[in-house]
Structure formats: structure tokens, C-alpha cells
Scaffold this motif. Structure first.
Motif: not given
Length: 523
Positions: A303-327
Motif C-alpha cells: 500500500h501507499l498512503n495518500l493524504f490531502q492537505f487543505h490550507v487556509d492562511f486567513t483562518n488557520p483553524s480551517n486548515s486540515s490534513f486528512a487521510g490516509p487513503t490506502l492505495i
């Protein structure tokens, strides 16, 4: 020259929305916001280069990238191993010349091993950067425009350890959407730092917006950098002092392009995540609006791990690092897992066995948006063939319903292939470059490739870009630690590859090769 200093602060922001149960629970919360310690606007690099100096001494090795987890092994045979045959890959080679060598680094405080061979192509130039030295070339003729020059010239007059240190683990990138260069180098002396410089034009020898971001007592090993519309995404293996996990960071691209004060938002991972690669945009066609950046690492032998990083510099609390999805991928075993410092790749006598870095994906994780689908391509070295082969993947639609579209392992019954780098052109052709060696073949540089019309999972036969004529001895068994495949942002067709080899047998006397080529089918 305007300079702004500020006292940096580090604080934690708890995400406001729950993300559900994750296999790695700590990944969903607690982004860390770090303010720059300083930024300024530089003089033209061509002027700073004339007086740049390094504080390092000669014949050193950079810190060995630390292994970040247990060996990955599989008892199953590799079902996607493929021995390319027939004529070499159908490409037209353009330029093919020697880049920065160990001898070129002496004035910069070198030579070092490994060279950390890295390069990329811009609008009119190609820049290669090794551990302590960079050089700017005309991409049409291959002639030198600037250099060889100490790497810390990017921060000449900046003050602090960005200017005085020259520690390697470098990255040179080209922001294709903005036509700007991005230079990055860590400081490997406490307090640890990450130094970034973003050019103000498409001319690599011009002025730069320069920044430094603190890491305090956390050692940011093996950094890798990807360009995305909303941020420059970087990854580090954090040691404090032992390995604590990979860290994924987003640097405020918009403000850095403008020369404004900037922050970075980071997510510290658990010890089970190491040597992440951020996705890197490989064309002027951006991903769908608002799409997160993708991160991939090796999960286990299937397997590989796939993550998703959403960043919000205006409101950092909205930022997220989600996963992993296993490939799910074909089973593989980590190369050189049982060897000391992962050094098992043979050379002809009197050459020493050299390291493989088989515990991680190789730079870059190249992304391309084709409109009707999105693709990520990645590669790493695994057990295969006589000893070593290069495994590669194409993952499609990572932002919606990711799946493995194709995969393969390029092997040879008498040669070892390792230390690869991969990319895809606008026509969907894939090129994979790597080092080649054996007990009887001096380390050389080769490339394989495929067109969309080739059977899935296969590559056309290797094309040797340069034959090695020497071997490495008494150089701490170091090799790489990476090579670099990039694609011309202007035509979307021309690949540029930069890799290490030896012209003459010796220690600390490596050379690098730079070559450009394109598939006949790409117009």
C-alpha cells in the motif's frame, strides 16, 4: 534594500470541525502556525554571487537521511516486474552535457557526498543545485549564465545562518503559474531553520523575496518541496532528537510572491509516517479550484498512503490534513533493508557498495491535470532483477476517487536500477530516469519511458544518457540522495533530467549529467 525583522511566535490552532476516525488519529488536528523570523528583498543574484562564501570545510558528508520505520518486506514475488526490450525509448535527445561536479564545489566549501543532485527548468534557463553549489544554464544552448556559485549566495546580505551556513538538502523549483524560481535550503545547526527565496521575475539571476522560518530544536531532515496554487508545500522528517514523524507544511505562496510578511501552517505526523512527498504541479494548467495538495508515502509492502492537505492562511483553524487513503499496489520489498546504512548497490572493483534510500519514495510526486482526469506519478527503488529495480505508479483522480491506474517495476537480469525520478508530459508520456550499476558496469545514467499507446505497466527499453567511466571509493557509501526529472513549462513536452555519475575512479570526485529530451508524439 528593505529588511523587516520580527519576533516569531509559534502557536497551536485546534481545528473547529471533526474529521471522523482516522487510522492515524493525530493527523486531523492541531495545525501549527509559524511566523517568519525575517524577510527581505535581495539584490540581484548575479551581483551577490560574486562575493558569496561558504563556511563549510572540504570533503564532508551531509547527515545520512535517517531511516524512519521498520523494513518493508514481502514474501510474494513482484507481479509487475518488467524487463524492457527492443529499441530504446523513442525520444529525441536535445542537450546532453556535464553539470556541476565535485571539483566545482571546492570554492563553496565542498566537495560533499552525496551531491543531492537537483535541477529544474524555467522559461529560458535550467538551474542545477547540488549540496553546496548551483549553476544557471541557458536552456537553449547549455552555456553557463551564472556559476558555479555557493548555494548560500541566495541569502547574501540576509544575515543569520541562512547566509553563513551552506548545509545541503537543497531544492530548486520553478513556479510554473507565476514564472518564478523557488530556492530552499535548511539550516542544520540549532536553532534549526528553513530558508526560502522566491524570485521576482523568471530570471534566476535576478532579485528574490527571501524568508527564514524557525524550527527551534527540531531537526528538519530531508526536506522536499512542491508548488501548488495556494501554497508552497514542504515535508520534513523531524528528529527531536529521535524520529518523531514527518511534518507537512504549507508556506504562504501569495504573500511570498508579493514580498509580504508570510506564515507557514504545519501538521506534525506520527512516527508511522515518514518521508512524505508533496504533489508538485507540472504544467501551467492548475488543479481544479480549491483542490488540496496531495501527499504520498510508503505505507507497507502492498500500500501507499495518500493524504490531502487543505490550507487556509486567513483562518488557520480551517486548515486540515486528512487521510490516509490506502492505495493498493503490487507487493514489494524494500531495497537494501538489511544492509548497513542501506548500502548494497555494487560497483565494479575497486568501487564501494553505495546506498539506495530504498525506504522512501523518490522526489518528485509529479501532478498533471488533463481536464478529463488528473494524474500523480511516483517512483521508488525496490528489490528486483539481479538486486534492484525501479517501481513506478500512476495514480488517477486523487482529489475525488483515487485509484491506481497503472504500475510497473523496471528490472534487468544483469543490472541494478535505482535512485529514480519520474514525470509526465502534456501528451501523457511518462519518463523515468535512474542510476545504473553492477559488478561490471560503472555507475551510469539512463532513462526509460512510455507513451499512452504502450501496454499498461510497461516501459520502452532504456536509453543511456551517459556511460560512467569510473567508480566511487571511500566516500561514506553515499549516493544520490536524489535525482531530478522536470518538464519544460513552455512547451509541456521537453523533459530535463539531472543525475550523478563518475567520470574517473576516486573519492569525492563525482560528476553530474544534465540532459533534455522529448517524445516524438508530443507537439
Amino acid at each position: 534594500m528593505s529588511i523587516r525583522n520580527s519576533t516569531y511566535t509559534i502557536f497551536r490552532v485546534v481545528c473547529l470541525t471533526a474529521m471522523g476516525t482516522l487510522p492515524l488519529a493525530a493527523l486531523a488536528d492541531n495545525p501549527v502556525v509559524v511566523h517568519e523570523a525575517k524577510h527581505d528583498l535581495s539584490r540581484p543574484l548575479r551581483d551577490m554571487a560574486a562575493s558569496a562564501q561558504s563556511v563549510q570545510s572540504a570533503a564532508q558528508q551531509t547527515p545520512f537521511p535517517q531511516k524512519t520505520g521498520p523494513a518493508i518486506t514481502s514474501s510474494q514475488p513482484d507481479p509487475v516486474a518488467h524487463i524492457p526490450s527492443g529499441a530504446p525509448v523513442s525520444v529525441q535527445v536535445g542537450l546532453n552535457f556535464d553539470g556541476v561536479s565535485a571539483a566545482d564545489t571546492v570554492a563553496s566549501g565542498g566537495p560533499f557526498v552525496p551531491p543531492d543532485t537537483n535541477g529544474t527548468v524555467g522559461a529560458t534557463q535550467f538551474v542545477e543545485w547540488v549540496n553546496v553549489t548551483f549553476e544557471v544554464f541557458d536552456k537553449t544552448t547549455g552555456t553557463t549564465i551564472l556559476g558555479p556559485t555557493p548555494g548560500n549566495a541566495f541569502w547574501k546580505g540576509f544575515g543569520g545562518t541562512c547566509e553563513t551556513r551552506n548545509d545541503g538538502d537543497i531544492i530548486i523549483q520553478y513556479d510554473k503559474l507565476a514564472d518564478r524560481w523557488v530556492a530552499a535550503q535548511p539550516v542544520f545547526s540549532a536553532p534549526f531553520m528553513y530558508c526560502l527565496a522566491v524570485s521576482t521575475t523568471s530570471d534566476a539571476t535576478g532579485t528574490y523575496n527571501r524568508y527564514v522560518f524557525p524550527f527551534g530544536s527540531s531537526f528538519p531532515d530531508y526536506p522536499k518541496l512542491g508548488v501548488w496554487p495556494d501554497a508552497y508545500y514542504a515535508t520534513f522528517n523531524i528528529f527531536a532528537p529521535s524520529f518523531t514523524g514527518a511534518m507537512a507544511c504549507a508556506y504562504d505562496r501569495t504573500n511570498m510572491l508579493a514580498g509580504n510578511p508570510a506564515t507557514t501552517i504545519c501538521f506534525q505526523q506520527s512516527k508511522t509516517v515518514g518521508s512524505l512527498l508533496p504533489s508538485d504541479l507540472d504544467s501551467k494548467t492548475p488543479p481544479p479550484k480549491g483542490e488540496p495538495n496531495f501527499f504520498v508515502d510508503l505505507a507497507d509492502s502492498t500500500h501507499l498512503n495518500l493524504f490531502q492537505f487543505h490550507v487556509d492562511f486567513t483562518n488557520p483553524s480551517n486548515s486540515s490534513f486528512a487521510g490516509p487513503t490506502l492505495i493498493s499496489v503490487a507487493p514489494f520489498s524494500e531495497l537494501c533493508a538489511k544492509a548497513t546504512n542501506r548500502a548494497c548497490i555494487p560497483e565494479p572493483s575497486p568501487g564501494e557498495k553505495v546506498d539506495s534510500l530504498g525506504d522512501r519514495l523518490m522526489y518528485r510526486l509529479a501532478y498533471r491535470n488533463f481536464g478529463n482526469h488528473e494524474s500523480l506519478v511516483a517512483t521508488h527503488s525496490i528489490e528486483g532483477g539481479v538486486l534492484s529495480g525501479v517501481r513506478w505508479y500512476e495514480i488517477r483522480n486523487p482529489g475525488s476517487s483515487p485509484f491506481l491506474f497503472q504500475q510497473g517495476t523496471v528490472v534487468d537480469p544483469s543490472l541494478d536500477f535505482w535512485m529514480g525520478s519520474i514525470a509526465m508530459d502534456k501528451a501523457g508520456n511518462i519518463a523515468l530516469g535512474f542510476s545504473v550499476s553492477s559488478d561490471s558496469v560503472d555507475p551510469s545514467v539512463a532513462v526509460v519511458g512510455r507513451t499512452p499507446n504502450d501496454p499498461l505497466g510497461t516501459m520502452e527499453a532504456p536509453l543511456f544518457l551517459v556511460d560512467g567511466t569510473g567508480v566511487q571509493v571511500n566516500s561514506f557509501k553515499r549516493w544520490g540522495d536524489y535525482s531530478s526529472m522536470s518538464v519544460d513549462p513552455q512547451d509541456g513536452c521537453t523533459f530535463w533530467y539531472s543525475q550523478e555519475y563518475y567520470k574517473t575512479t576516486g573519492s569525492f570526485n563525482w560528476s553530474t549529467r544534465i540532459a533534455s529530451f522529448k517524445f516524438n508524439s508530443c507537439k
